[in-house]
Design an enzyme around this catalytic site. Structure first.
Site, mmCIF file in Angstrom:
data_model
loop_
_atom_site.group_PDB
_atom_site.id
_atom_site.type_symbol
_atom_site.label_atom_id
_atom_site.label_comp_id
_atom_site.label_asym_id
_atom_site.label_seq_id
_atom_site.Cartn_x
_atom_site.Cartn_y
_atom_site.Cartn_z
ATOM 1 N N CYS A 16 54.171 -47.669 -62.593
ATOM 2 C CA CYS A 16 53.460 -48.919 -62.276
ATOM 3 C C CYS A 16 54.456 -49.927 -61.751
ATOM 4 O O CYS A 16 54.348 -51.124 -61.968
ATOM 5 C CB CYS A 16 52.751 -49.462 -63.504
ATOM 6 S SG CYS A 16 51.645 -50.836 -63.227
ATOM 7 N N ALA A 29 50.170 -50.992 -68.575
ATOM 8 C CA ALA A 29 48.806 -51.401 -68.289
ATOM 9 C C ALA A 29 48.795 -52.320 -67.089
ATOM 10 O O ALA A 29 49.513 -53.302 -67.063
ATOM 11 C CB ALA A 29 48.200 -52.111 -69.492
ATOM 12 N N CYS A 30 48.009 -51.976 -66.116
ATOM 13 C CA CYS A 30 47.802 -52.836 -64.952
ATOM 14 C C CYS A 30 46.338 -52.694 -64.540
ATOM 15 O O CYS A 30 45.683 -51.724 -64.896
ATOM 16 C CB CYS A 30 48.705 -52.433 -63.786
ATOM 17 S SG CYS A 30 50.473 -52.453 -64.152
ATOM 18 N N THR A 31 45.852 -53.657 -63.788
ATOM 19 C CA THR A 31 44.457 -53.627 -63.328
ATOM 20 C C THR A 31 44.403 -54.070 -61.874
ATOM 21 O O THR A 31 45.063 -55.027 -61.493
ATOM 22 C CB THR A 31 43.579 -54.574 -64.170
ATOM 23 O OG1 THR A 31 43.682 -54.221 -65.554
ATOM 24 C CG2 THR A 31 42.126 -54.502 -63.734
ATOM 25 N N ARG A 240 39.313 -52.401 -69.966
ATOM 26 C CA ARG A 240 39.565 -53.271 -68.817
ATOM 27 C C ARG A 240 38.821 -52.790 -67.579
ATOM 28 O O ARG A 240 38.358 -53.593 -66.761
ATOM 29 C CB ARG A 240 41.070 -53.362 -68.554
ATOM 30 C CG ARG A 240 41.815 -54.140 -69.632
ATOM 31 C CD ARG A 240 43.296 -54.286 -69.322
ATOM 32 N NE ARG A 240 44.056 -53.077 -69.640
ATOM 33 C CZ ARG A 240 44.553 -52.240 -68.758
ATOM 34 N NH1 ARG A 240 44.374 -52.453 -67.463
ATOM 35 N NH2 ARG A 240 45.239 -51.185 -69.134
#
Length: 353
Positions: A16, A29-31, A240
């Site tokens: 990421c 965690a990324c969105t 998410r």
């Protein structure tokens, strides 16, 4: 000393676009949220989540850059048939530790975002294809593609290369979109590329693989939703994904760019990881470090560091992107920055990569 730094960089840029250090569990965690069905502009937002500063630097590359997909700083990470290219397009990106691209937009209105995925498996090295280490995978597309269709065609001739440092593997999947609103999610599962191509693929988080995310989302019915409609509320990537998909379909039609960017950032903030929120193991943290929003229609890039109070933006049209022009950089970790910061960029003393 230098070796240790580049080992940290290698892991970061390929997870990421983050760095994984040995004592930490490899879970990021990324969105990413794409808004491509309003009448004003195609806009996209993303979060970058990690437990320490990734030292992001806003960087403008002109066209004509010479790149080597087999090199990470002084290290050769793809020895056989590395991809070497000269960039066709200028780009505006967020770099990490000076050697990889986490997020960016090029002058044609094509954008990309790298996120973590545990299941990633690029397969054994296929030397018939040009190898690109995963930290430059997204930059390769920014340099060479004007549309999602072009990027997917280019992908047939390259292979992203998995690397391992200190016994820890680096894994990513990629989201790409263009100014027409076209979109694709690219994952490598079981050594084979899995591509979800179409305007309908608008939200992306991390684990599990995208097919499973879509199946999980299908369990929810948002028809005639109200504020009592149950939504998963934790920071797990499944939660998410569902929450972002829900709020994306509710966004009101924007009348101005300001409203469009505000809308996409509102969802990115809702999907962000608050400071101190636990990871998938007690005592591990991975709060949101920054958020970006991109207006692909008008080639503007917005950036919000979570430890500063201001959203800043960059207008790509204000930069010299001709071959031979200088690489321009700006450190966004400056509480005095606000509004359009295009004029505050300075010439890079050394080209990042």
């Amino acid at each position: 000393m230098k070796t240790n730094i580049y080992q940290r960089i290698l892991l970061y840029t390929t997870l990421c676009a983050s760095i994984i250090m040995a004592p930490m569990q490899s879970a990021l965690a990324c969105t990413r949220i794409l808004w491509n069905d309003n009448k004003l502009a195609v806009v996209v937002g993303r979060t970058m989540d990690w437990p320490e500063s990734t030292q992001p630097v806003l960087t403008v590359f002109p066209k004509g850059m010479q790149r080597d997909g087999g090199q990470l700083g002084p290290q050769t990470v793809v020895a056989e048939n590395p991809a070497r290219w000269t960039s066709r397009y200028g780009s505006m990106v967020t770099t990490v530790y000076g050697v990889g691209t986490a997020d960016g937009l090029n002058e044609k209105g094509f954008a990309m975002h790298m996120l973590y995925l545990t299941a990633t498996d690029f397969g054994p090295r296929d030397e018939s294809k040009q190898g690109v280490h995963a930290g430059l995978w997204g930059q390769y597309f920014l340099d060479n593609a004007a549309t999602v269709a072009e990027a997917l065609e280019l992908m047939k001739g390259i292979q992203p290369v998995m690397v391992s440092v200190d016994g820890m593997k680096a894994t990513v999947h990629l989201a790409i979109e263009d100014a027409t609103g076209d979109s694709a999610i690219i994952e490598y599962i079981g050594g084979k590329p899995v591509v979800h191509h179409g305007r309908q693929y608008r939200v992306m988080t991390n684990d599990p693989a995208y097919d499973e995310q879509l199946a999980n989302l299908a369990r929810y019915d948002f028809t005639n939703a109200t504020r009592q409609t149950p939504l998963p509320g934790n920071v797990d990537p499944r939660d998410r994904f569902v929450r972002s998909s829900y709020y994306l379909q509710m966004l009101p039609e924007p009348k101005t760019e300001r409203e469009a960017i505000a809308g996409i950032l509102a969802i990115a903030r809702n999907a962000s990881v608050p400071f101190g929120a636990p990871n998938n193991a007690p005592g591990t943290l991975y709060n949101t470090e920054y958020r970006t929003a991109i207006d692909l229609t008008n080639r503007r890039y917005f950036f919000e560091l979570t430890t500063t109070p201001n959203v800043i933006w960059i207008d790509l049209s204000k930069f010299n992107l001709k071959a031979g022009a200088s690489v321009m950089i700006l450190n966004p970790d400056n509480i005095q920055l606000a509004r359009d910061v295009s004029a505050k960029f300075q010439i890079a003393e050394k080209t990042p990569f």
